[in-house]
Write an enzyme that holds these catalytic residues in place. Structure first.
Site, PDB file in Angstrom:
ATOM      1  N   GLU A 180       0.802  -1.241   0.000  1.00 19.61           N
ATOM      2  CA  GLU A 180       0.000   0.000   0.000  1.00 19.61           C
ATOM      3  C   GLU A 180       0.833   1.288   0.000  1.00 19.61           C
ATOM      4  O   GLU A 180       0.560   2.212   0.757  1.00 19.61           O
ATOM      5  CB  GLU A 180      -0.952  -0.013   1.199  1.00 19.61           C
ATOM      6  CG  GLU A 180      -1.876  -1.212   1.196  1.00 19.61           C
ATOM      7  CD  GLU A 180      -2.742  -1.327   2.446  1.00 19.61           C
ATOM      8  OE1 GLU A 180      -2.690  -0.443   3.307  1.00 19.61           O
ATOM      9  OE2 GLU A 180      -3.483  -2.324   2.542  1.00 19.61           O
ATOM     10  N   GLU A 286      -6.166 -10.557  -1.226  1.00 24.53           N
ATOM     11  CA  GLU A 286      -7.006 -10.311  -0.045  1.00 24.53           C
ATOM     12  C   GLU A 286      -8.472 -10.168  -0.448  1.00 24.53           C
ATOM     13  O   GLU A 286      -9.125  -9.165  -0.136  1.00 24.53           O
ATOM     14  CB  GLU A 286      -6.540  -9.035   0.676  1.00 24.53           C
ATOM     15  CG  GLU A 286      -5.067  -9.033   1.030  1.00 24.53           C
ATOM     16  CD  GLU A 286      -4.622  -7.797   1.794  1.00 24.53           C
ATOM     17  OE1 GLU A 286      -5.469  -7.021   2.269  1.00 24.53           O
ATOM     18  OE2 GLU A 286      -3.403  -7.612   1.922  1.00 24.53           O
TER      19      GLU A 286
HETATM   20  O1  G3I Z   1      -4.142  -8.071  18.887  1.00 22.01           O
HETATM   21  C1  G3I Z   1      -5.026  -7.094  19.465  1.00 22.01           C
HETATM   22  C2  G3I Z   1      -5.695  -7.672  20.690  1.00 22.01           C
HETATM   23  O2  G3I Z   1      -4.715  -7.933  21.652  1.00 22.01           O
HETATM   24  C3  G3I Z   1      -6.750  -6.686  21.193  1.00 22.01           C
HETATM   25  O3  G3I Z   1      -7.466  -7.279  22.239  1.00 22.01           O
HETATM   26  C4  G3I Z   1      -7.715  -6.310  20.086  1.00 22.01           C
HETATM   27  C5  G3I Z   1      -8.720  -5.253  20.514  1.00 22.01           C
HETATM   28  O4  G3I Z   1      -9.407  -4.692  19.406  1.00 22.01           O
HETATM   29  O5  G3I Z   1      -6.988  -5.789  18.991  1.00 22.01           O
HETATM   30  C6  G3I Z   1      -6.083  -6.737  18.450  1.00 22.01           C
HETATM   31  O6  G3I Z   1      -5.439  -6.186  17.358  1.00 22.01           O
HETATM   32  C7  G3I Z   1      -6.217  -6.019  16.178  1.00 22.01           C
HETATM   33  C8  G3I Z   1      -5.625  -6.907  15.101  1.00 22.01           C
HETATM   34  O7  G3I Z   1      -6.269  -6.650  13.871  1.00 22.01           O
HETATM   35  C9  G3I Z   1      -5.765  -8.411  15.414  1.00 22.01           C
HETATM   36  O8  G3I Z   1      -7.109  -8.771  15.471  1.00 22.01           O
HETATM   37  C10 G3I Z   1      -6.146  -4.557  15.793  1.00 22.01           C
HETATM   38  O9  G3I Z   1      -6.831  -3.769  16.731  1.00 22.01           O
HETATM   39  C11 G3I Z   1      -6.757  -4.368  14.419  1.00 22.01           C
HETATM   40  O10 G3I Z   1      -6.517  -3.025  13.984  1.00 22.01           O
HETATM   41  C12 G3I Z   1      -6.098  -5.316  13.430  1.00 22.01           C
HETATM   42  O11 G3I Z   1      -6.734  -5.150  12.193  1.00 22.01           O
HETATM   43  C13 G3I Z   1      -6.047  -5.706  11.097  1.00 22.01           C
HETATM   44  C14 G3I Z   1      -5.814  -4.629  10.038  1.00 22.01           C
HETATM   45  O12 G3I Z   1      -5.171  -5.208   8.932  1.00 22.01           O
HETATM   46  C15 G3I Z   1      -4.936  -3.494  10.567  1.00 22.01           C
HETATM   47  O13 G3I Z   1      -4.847  -2.507   9.579  1.00 22.01           O
HETATM   48  C16 G3I Z   1      -6.904  -6.813  10.516  1.00 22.01           C
HETATM   49  O14 G3I Z   1      -7.018  -7.887  11.452  1.00 22.01           O
HETATM   50  C17 G3I Z   1      -6.249  -7.338   9.227  1.00 22.01           C
HETATM   51  O15 G3I Z   1      -7.120  -8.242   8.599  1.00 22.01           O
HETATM   52  C18 G3I Z   1      -5.998  -6.152   8.308  1.00 22.01           C
HETATM   53  O16 G3I Z   1      -5.391  -6.609   7.141  1.00 22.01           O
HETATM   54  C19 G3I Z   1      -5.117  -5.605   6.144  1.00 22.01           C
HETATM   55  C20 G3I Z   1      -3.931  -6.095   5.362  1.00 22.01           C
HETATM   56  O17 G3I Z   1      -2.855  -6.325   6.225  1.00 22.01           O
HETATM   57  C21 G3I Z   1      -3.532  -5.090   4.287  1.00 22.01           C
HETATM   58  N1  G3I Z   1      -4.668  -4.774   3.444  1.00 22.01           N
HETATM   59  C22 G3I Z   1      -5.862  -4.326   4.132  1.00 22.01           C
HETATM   60  C23 G3I Z   1      -6.280  -5.377   5.176  1.00 22.01           C
HETATM   61  C24 G3I Z   1      -7.564  -4.951   5.844  1.00 22.01           C
HETATM   62  O18 G3I Z   1      -7.404  -3.797   6.610  1.00 22.01           O
END
Ligand code: G3I
Length: 364
Positions: A180, A286
């Site tokens: 990105e 994705e």
């Molecule tokens: O690990 C913590 C956990 O300890 C906590 O309790 C919880 C509370 O909300 O958060 C957890 O972390 C989250 C993490 O995902 C794991 O679930 C983060 O808040 C959350 O922001 C994070 O989101 C991820 C996102 O990327 C971040 O930008 C998504 O799972 C993941 O699917 C997403 O993937 C991205 C690709 O890498 C790039 N392209 C876009 C795609 C979607 O956003």
């Protein structure tokens, strides 16, 4: 916490449903996507550590997919040990310490079950600790110089590739080297910390280091979203052309986080045709397609779009390495409110699953 409770309730309900005959399919009651696409390209999914706790989801992954990606566990935020980096920086500002706690679980699972892994992601402006970009790994200090950041970039890429290749030889078949980098509005490089510290050529340098340390045959990708929108597509193509000229990139990953009808299949088709024309490898990295509600019409429209995307990629099967959905069940998706995936909350294949399947069957 809320999501974990919802998933637990779903798991309990699934067990209750499954004791009523005919209400719950086993994972072998329906065809396998990876078998349907065998000889064409890999079919993959993003997973998490939590996914692996669920035995039924483990079965589904093994039966349906030939490649997996860690949704979060192999991003810089997960791999960088910033406390240790700061200790090492007293001697050497470019030293980098990594750890593989969550990644290890996913790599073990892949290795034991003969699944390939697509690594995601070496460089990204998100999910990278702010301290990584500062002198002494200390956010209170200034941004580090280009020289320091090129050193950290090289050391990070080398450490990650060396550790994974030594313990899991051959398991990681490809990497998103940079994720990105192009801004939606300007259509050119976003002013990220990488851009601010290293400068315009940071993407090219990342590919240079990745090529230097990747094992033979590991494919190196640039990965981005909103590829179907012309302004962004122009920027992506310009960046790809520069990278291709340097000779270190292998392919482009179309994220494809879509909604039914948006962008249109015409726009998606034009973008895939244009990037395919550059002669590099392709992957849908994705895939998920959101809908507003689970009405029959919406589910069928979702199925039609999944099918159309698979048919499009089948046209380019000579260049395509994989199509990967971004998660398994709707309730575990990062877009859970839009029911975007191919399995429902009860781990049952949705019409979208059959859309993917039909595209392969109709090709034969
Ligand atoms: O690990 C913590 C956990 O300890 C906590 O309790 C919880 C509370 O909300 O958060 C957890 O972390 C989250 C993490 O995902 C794991 O679930 C983060 O808040 C959350 O922001 C994070 O989101 C991820 C996102 O990327 C971040 O930008 C998504 O799972 C993941 O699917 C997403 O993937 C991205 C690709 O890498 C790039 N392209 C876009 C795609 C979607 O956003």
């Amino acid at each position: 916490m809320k999501r974990i409770s919802a998933m637990l309730i779903t798991a309990v309900l699934t067990v209750l449903f499954c004791i009523i005959p005919g209400q719950c399919e086993t994972t072998t009651d329906y065809p396998s996507l990876k078998e349907a696409y065998e000889g064409k390209f890999d079919i993959g999914t993003a997973i998490s550590q939590q996914t692996l706790v669920d035995m039924k989801l483990r079965e589904i992954i093994i039966r349906q997919f030939s490649i997996i990606t860690a949704g979060n566990e192999m991003k810089p935020q997960s791999l960088l040990d910033i406390t240790k980096c700061a200790e090492l920086a007293r001697e050497d500002e470019t030293a980098v310490a990594v750890r593989f706690t969550g990644a290890k679980l996913i790599l073990d699972f892949a290795q034991k079950n003969g699944l390939k892994v697509h690594g995601h992601t070496l460089l990204w402006h998100e999910q990278t600790p702010e301290a990584f970009f500062h002198e002494g790994y200390d956010t209170k200090k200034a941004l580090a110089s280009r020289e320091i950041m090129l050193g950290r970039m090289e050391n990070y890429i080398r450490e990650v590739m060396a550790w994974t290749e030594e313990r899991y030889p051959g398991v990681i078949v490809s990497w998103d080297v940079v994720n990105e980098a192009i801004h939606d509005n300007t259509g050119w490089l976003r002013k990220s910390n990488w851009y601010k510290t290293v400068g315009e050529d940071y993407v090219a340098r990342a590919f240079e280091f990745a090529r230097k340390y990747a094992a033979d045959g590991v494919l190196l990708y640039y990965n981005d979203y909103n590829t179907a929108y012309p302004g962004k597509l122009n920027g992506i193509v310009k960046l790809l052309e520069q990278l291709i000229a340097e000779g270190n990139i292998d392919g482009y990953g179309f994220q494809m986080h879509h909604k039914v009808g948006s962008p249109s299949m015409d726009m998606i088709t034009r973008a895939v045709e244009r990037i395919a024309g550059l002669g590099i490898r392709l992957r849908v990295s994705e895939l998920d397609i959101g809908i507003n509600s689970k009405s029959e019409t919406n589910l069928n429209n979702q199925k039609a779009m999944y099918k159309a995307i698979m048919k499009l990629m089948l046209r380019f099967s000579d260049q395509t390495e994989a199509v990967q959905v971004w998660g398994l069940t709707d309730d575990s998706s990062w877009r859970a409110g839009t029911y975007p995936l191919i399995f429902d909350n009860f781990r049952k294949p949705k019409p979208a699953f059959y859309g993917m399947l039909e595209a392969a069957e109709e090709q034969n």
